[in-house]
Enzyme design. Sequence first.
Site, PDB file in Angstrom:
ATOM      1  N   SER A  93      21.560  41.939  37.537  1.00 30.82           N
ATOM      2  CA  SER A  93      21.093  41.849  38.923  1.00 30.82           C
ATOM      3  C   SER A  93      22.326  41.666  39.793  1.00 30.82           C
ATOM      4  O   SER A  93      23.235  40.925  39.429  1.00 30.82           O
ATOM      5  CB  SER A  93      20.157  40.657  39.139  1.00 30.82           C
ATOM      6  OG  SER A  93      18.912  40.895  38.545  1.00 30.82           O
ATOM      7  N   GLU A 100      26.871  47.205  57.078  1.00 37.09           N
ATOM      8  CA  GLU A 100      25.678  47.930  57.510  1.00 37.09           C
ATOM      9  C   GLU A 100      24.416  47.487  56.782  1.00 37.09           C
ATOM     10  O   GLU A 100      23.357  48.043  56.988  1.00 37.09           O
ATOM     11  CB  GLU A 100      25.878  49.438  57.311  1.00 37.09           C
ATOM     12  CG  GLU A 100      27.036  50.007  58.093  1.00 37.09           C
ATOM     13  CD  GLU A 100      28.416  49.798  57.441  1.00 37.09           C
ATOM     14  OE1 GLU A 100      29.422  50.114  58.088  1.00 37.09           O
ATOM     15  OE2 GLU A 100      28.473  49.323  56.289  1.00 37.09           O
ATOM     16  N   SER A 101      24.474  46.547  55.872  1.00 37.64           N
ATOM     17  CA  SER A 101      23.371  45.882  55.175  1.00 37.64           C
ATOM     18  C   SER A 101      23.702  45.678  53.704  1.00 37.64           C
ATOM     19  O   SER A 101      24.574  44.894  53.395  1.00 37.64           O
ATOM     20  CB  SER A 101      22.021  46.566  55.364  1.00 37.64           C
ATOM     21  OG  SER A 101      21.007  45.640  55.006  1.00 37.64           O
ATOM     22  N   HIS A 106      18.496  45.719  40.106  1.00 40.61           N
ATOM     23  CA  HIS A 106      17.966  44.895  39.025  1.00 40.61           C
ATOM     24  C   HIS A 106      17.679  45.867  37.877  1.00 40.61           C
ATOM     25  O   HIS A 106      17.000  46.882  38.091  1.00 40.61           O
ATOM     26  CB  HIS A 106      16.685  44.163  39.444  1.00 40.61           C
ATOM     27  CG  HIS A 106      16.882  43.334  40.669  1.00 40.61           C
ATOM     28  ND1 HIS A 106      17.464  42.089  40.637  1.00 40.61           N
ATOM     29  CD2 HIS A 106      16.621  43.598  41.965  1.00 40.61           C
ATOM     30  CE1 HIS A 106      17.528  41.614  41.869  1.00 40.61           C
ATOM     31  NE2 HIS A 106      17.028  42.513  42.691  1.00 40.61           N
ATOM     32  N   CYS A 121      22.228  50.719  58.128  1.00 37.85           N
ATOM     33  CA  CYS A 121      21.998  51.013  59.529  1.00 37.85           C
ATOM     34  C   CYS A 121      23.162  51.835  60.060  1.00 37.85           C
ATOM     35  O   CYS A 121      24.090  52.163  59.323  1.00 37.85           O
ATOM     36  CB  CYS A 121      21.815  49.727  60.334  1.00 37.85           C
ATOM     37  SG  CYS A 121      23.271  48.673  60.360  1.00 37.85           S
TER      38      CYS A 121
END
Length: 154
Positions: A93, A100-101, A106, A121
């Site tokens: 994980s 941008e995020s 996982h 974004c």
Amino acid sequence: MNALAQLGMVSENPRNNQVSADLHENIEDRKDYFIERDGMRFAGTHLLVDLWDATSLDNPEEIDRVLREAAVVAGATILHSHFHHFSPNGGVSGVVVLAESHISIHTWPERNFAALDIFMCGSCDPYTSIPVLQRFFKPERIVLDEQRRGRENL
């Protein structure tokens, strides 16, 4: 120590390419990273990617490398990453945090399955990450869902 660090959610050794925002910047100079496309304004594109019958799902260092490559190809700015290797099944994980995020993963090696979130974004294109993932994980099947986050009416 902050609460996230206590939970093991903050890397002890963050990458050297972390960037801090200039807190003294002029409000008028801030850029609006919302996107306008197909008559819609929204914050960003969030892809939910399921990789079935995939390979190479148990090596956190290689997965980190591949997700970083996927971020760069999409035009994103990498801030840092953190990955955890589980035992006994060997799943991984982790997340690559982007200006941008993020890209998160996982894996379930015992089921040859991986679930990824790619949220970006601005001018980044998360779809360009898909061929990088295909080349490394070699999935037999990909299930892809797109959400446009922060939708506004025009």
